[in-house]
Design a protein around this motif. Sequence first.
Motif, PDB file in Angstrom:
ATOM      1  N   LYS A  66       0.816  -1.223   0.000  1.00  0.00           N
ATOM      2  CA  LYS A  66       0.000   0.000   0.000  1.00  0.00           C
ATOM      3  C   LYS A  66       0.851   1.275   0.000  1.00  0.00           C
ATOM      4  O   LYS A  66       0.303   2.373   0.007  1.00  0.00           O
ATOM      5  N   LYS A  67       2.177   1.111   0.033  1.00  0.00           N
ATOM      6  CA  LYS A  67       3.100   2.257   0.098  1.00  0.00           C
ATOM      7  C   LYS A  67       2.729   3.178   1.262  1.00  0.00           C
ATOM      8  O   LYS A  67       2.692   4.391   1.131  1.00  0.00           O
ATOM      9  N   LEU A  68       2.467   2.553   2.406  1.00  0.00           N
ATOM     10  CA  LEU A  68       2.100   3.270   3.620  1.00  0.00           C
ATOM     11  C   LEU A  68       3.248   3.205   4.620  1.00  0.00           C
ATOM     12  O   LEU A  68       3.681   2.123   5.019  1.00  0.00           O
ATOM     13  N   VAL A  69       3.737   4.376   5.012  1.00  0.00           N
ATOM     14  CA  VAL A  69       4.809   4.494   5.999  1.00  0.00           C
ATOM     15  C   VAL A  69       4.189   4.974   7.302  1.00  0.00           C
ATOM     16  O   VAL A  69       3.432   5.942   7.322  1.00  0.00           O
ATOM     17  N   VAL A  70       4.519   4.288   8.398  1.00  0.00           N
ATOM     18  CA  VAL A  70       4.048   4.665   9.724  1.00  0.00           C
ATOM     19  C   VAL A  70       5.267   5.035  10.555  1.00  0.00           C
ATOM     20  O   VAL A  70       6.182   4.228  10.732  1.00  0.00           O
ATOM     21  N   GLU A  71       5.275   6.267  11.044  1.00  0.00           N
ATOM     22  CA  GLU A  71       6.383   6.776  11.844  1.00  0.00           C
ATOM     23  C   GLU A  71       5.948   6.965  13.290  1.00  0.00           C
ATOM     24  O   GLU A  71       4.817   7.381  13.556  1.00  0.00           O
ATOM     25  N   VAL A  72       6.849   6.653  14.206  1.00  0.00           N
ATOM     26  CA  VAL A  72       6.616   6.824  15.640  1.00  0.00           C
ATOM     27  C   VAL A  72       7.533   7.945  16.117  1.00  0.00           C
ATOM     28  O   VAL A  72       8.745   7.874  15.959  1.00  0.00           O
ATOM     29  N   ASP A  73       6.938   8.971  16.677  1.00  0.00           N
ATOM     30  CA  ASP A  73       7.687  10.159  17.083  1.00  0.00           C
ATOM     31  C   ASP A  73       7.835  10.251  18.598  1.00  0.00           C
ATOM     32  O   ASP A  73       6.845  10.348  19.320  1.00  0.00           O
ATOM     33  N   GLY A  74       9.080  10.244  19.036  1.00  0.00           N
ATOM     34  CA  GLY A  74       9.376  10.475  20.444  1.00  0.00           C
ATOM     35  C   GLY A  74       9.477  11.966  20.723  1.00  0.00           C
ATOM     36  O   GLY A  74       9.246  12.804  19.847  1.00  0.00           O
ATOM     37  N   ASP A  75       9.852  12.308  21.949  1.00  0.00           N
ATOM     38  CA  ASP A  75       9.908  13.707  22.372  1.00  0.00           C
ATOM     39  C   ASP A  75      10.851  14.563  21.524  1.00  0.00           C
ATOM     40  O   ASP A  75      10.596  15.735  21.307  1.00  0.00           O
ATOM     41  N   TYR A  76      11.934  13.979  21.036  1.00  0.00           N
ATOM     42  CA  TYR A  76      12.886  14.786  20.260  1.00  0.00           C
ATOM     43  C   TYR A  76      12.275  15.308  18.964  1.00  0.00           C
ATOM     44  O   TYR A  76      12.796  16.250  18.368  1.00  0.00           O
ATOM     45  N   HIS A  77      11.153  14.761  18.536  1.00  0.00           N
ATOM     46  CA  HIS A  77      10.480  15.251  17.333  1.00  0.00           C
ATOM     47  C   HIS A  77       9.781  16.594  17.586  1.00  0.00           C
ATOM     48  O   HIS A  77       9.282  17.207  16.648  1.00  0.00           O
ATOM     49  N   ASN A  78       9.757  17.039  18.842  1.00  0.00           N
ATOM     50  CA  ASN A  78       9.201  18.357  19.163  1.00  0.00           C
ATOM     51  C   ASN A  78      10.201  19.479  18.891  1.00  0.00           C
ATOM     52  O   ASN A  78       9.817  20.645  18.843  1.00  0.00           O
ATOM     53  N   ASP A  79      11.458  19.139  18.731  1.00  0.00           N
ATOM     54  CA  ASP A  79      12.501  20.122  18.448  1.00  0.00           C
ATOM     55  C   ASP A  79      12.269  20.721  17.060  1.00  0.00           C
ATOM     56  O   ASP A  79      12.031  19.982  16.095  1.00  0.00           O
ATOM     57  N   PRO A  80      12.304  22.057  16.930  1.00  0.00           N
ATOM     58  CA  PRO A  80      12.051  22.687  15.630  1.00  0.00           C
ATOM     59  C   PRO A  80      12.946  22.177  14.497  1.00  0.00           C
ATOM     60  O   PRO A  80      12.478  21.992  13.377  1.00  0.00           O
ATOM     61  N   MET A  81      14.217  21.934  14.777  1.00  0.00           N
ATOM     62  CA  MET A  81      15.117  21.418  13.735  1.00  0.00           C
ATOM     63  C   MET A  81      14.696  20.004  13.317  1.00  0.00           C
ATOM     64  O   MET A  81      14.693  19.676  12.133  1.00  0.00           O
ATOM     65  N   GLN A  82      14.319  19.194  14.285  1.00  0.00           N
ATOM     66  CA  GLN A  82      13.871  17.837  13.963  1.00  0.00           C
ATOM     67  C   GLN A  82      12.564  17.878  13.174  1.00  0.00           C
ATOM     68  O   GLN A  82      12.353  17.081  12.270  1.00  0.00           O
ATOM     69  N   GLN A  83      11.692  18.823  13.506  1.00  0.00           N
ATOM     70  CA  GLN A  83      10.439  18.955  12.759  1.00  0.00           C
ATOM     71  C   GLN A  83      10.716  19.316  11.304  1.00  0.00           C
ATOM     72  O   GLN A  83      10.037  18.806  10.403  1.00  0.00           O
ATOM     73  N   GLN A  84      11.707  20.163  11.066  1.00  0.00           N
ATOM     74  CA  GLN A  84      12.100  20.487   9.686  1.00  0.00           C
ATOM     75  C   GLN A  84      12.611  19.240   8.974  1.00  0.00           C
ATOM     76  O   GLN A  84      12.257  18.986   7.824  1.00  0.00           O
ATOM     77  N   ASN A  85      13.458  18.481   9.664  1.00  0.00           N
ATOM     78  CA  ASN A  85      13.987  17.245   9.085  1.00  0.00           C
ATOM     79  C   ASN A  85      12.863  16.253   8.795  1.00  0.00           C
ATOM     80  O   ASN A  85      12.858  15.596   7.746  1.00  0.00           O
ATOM     81  N   ASP A  86      11.915  16.148   9.733  1.00  0.00           N
ATOM     82  CA  ASP A  86      10.777  15.246   9.532  1.00  0.00           C
ATOM     83  C   ASP A  86       9.955  15.661   8.316  1.00  0.00           C
ATOM     84  O   ASP A  86       9.507  14.812   7.538  1.00  0.00           O
ATOM     85  N   GLN A  87       9.773  16.971   8.135  1.00  0.00           N
ATOM     86  CA  GLN A  87       8.995  17.449   6.990  1.00  0.00           C
ATOM     87  C   GLN A  87       9.724  17.166   5.681  1.00  0.00           C
ATOM     88  O   GLN A  87       9.108  16.756   4.700  1.00  0.00           O
ATOM     89  N   MET A  88      11.050  17.355   5.674  1.00  0.00           N
ATOM     90  CA  MET A  88      11.835  17.039   4.473  1.00  0.00           C
ATOM     91  C   MET A  88      11.714  15.557   4.136  1.00  0.00           C
ATOM     92  O   MET A  88      11.569  15.180   2.968  1.00  0.00           O
ATOM     93  N   ARG A  89      11.772  14.737   5.147  1.00  0.00           N
ATOM     94  CA  ARG A  89      11.652  13.282   4.979  1.00  0.00           C
ATOM     95  C   ARG A  89      10.279  12.937   4.430  1.00  0.00           C
ATOM     96  O   ARG A  89      10.154  12.156   3.479  1.00  0.00           O
ATOM     97  N   THR A  90       9.229  13.507   5.022  1.00  0.00           N
ATOM     98  CA  THR A  90       7.863  13.247   4.565  1.00  0.00           C
ATOM     99  C   THR A  90       7.690  13.700   3.124  1.00  0.00           C
ATOM    100  O   THR A  90       7.113  12.976   2.297  1.00  0.00           O
ATOM    101  N   ASP A  91       8.190  14.890   2.801  1.00  0.00           N
ATOM    102  CA  ASP A  91       8.101  15.403   1.430  1.00  0.00           C
ATOM    103  C   ASP A  91       8.771  14.449   0.442  1.00  0.00           C
ATOM    104  O   ASP A  91       8.231  14.151  -0.623  1.00  0.00           O
ATOM    105  N   TYR A  92       9.951  13.974   0.805  1.00  0.00           N
ATOM    106  CA  TYR A  92      10.678  13.034  -0.054  1.00  0.00           C
ATOM    107  C   TYR A  92       9.858  11.765  -0.274  1.00  0.00           C
ATOM    108  O   TYR A  92       9.689  11.308  -1.413  1.00  0.00           O
TER     109      TYR A  92
END
Length: 126
Positions: A66-92
């Motif tokens: 189904k080309k479905l990716v499920v990500e689990v986000d810990g507390d470090y995903h609240n960091d603004p830099m990590q959120q940018q990285n997560d968005q770049m990853r999601t966009d890719y």
Amino acid sequence: MGDKWFETSAPDRYELLKNFAKENRREMTKSESMLWEALRNLNCGYHFRRQHPIGDYIADFICLKKKLVVEVDGDYHNDPMQQQNDQMRTDYLERKGYTVIRFKNEEIGNNLHEVIMRIKEQLFNE
């Protein structure tokens, strides 16, 4: 070339990503372990892999069919830099045709049933 790991990962970095993914599988967080047990036992006709390389990234969980990716986000995903990285990853991943859904550790720990229901909605949403 039939190896699904190789087909979705960057060929020149496959060995590195494969080894990192193996390490991640051995050291899953509590939330990842809880979700993995639930995904392994879904019994709905879809199979999930854990720690699967796609390009330069490693998806926490993926249903290749189904080309479905499920990500689990810990507390470090609240960091603004990590959120940018997560968005770049999601966009890719979305450019590659994947759907990405994210869950916080707390969602998995407090309401695993709801998390599984949302994953099933994505699986059966045509």
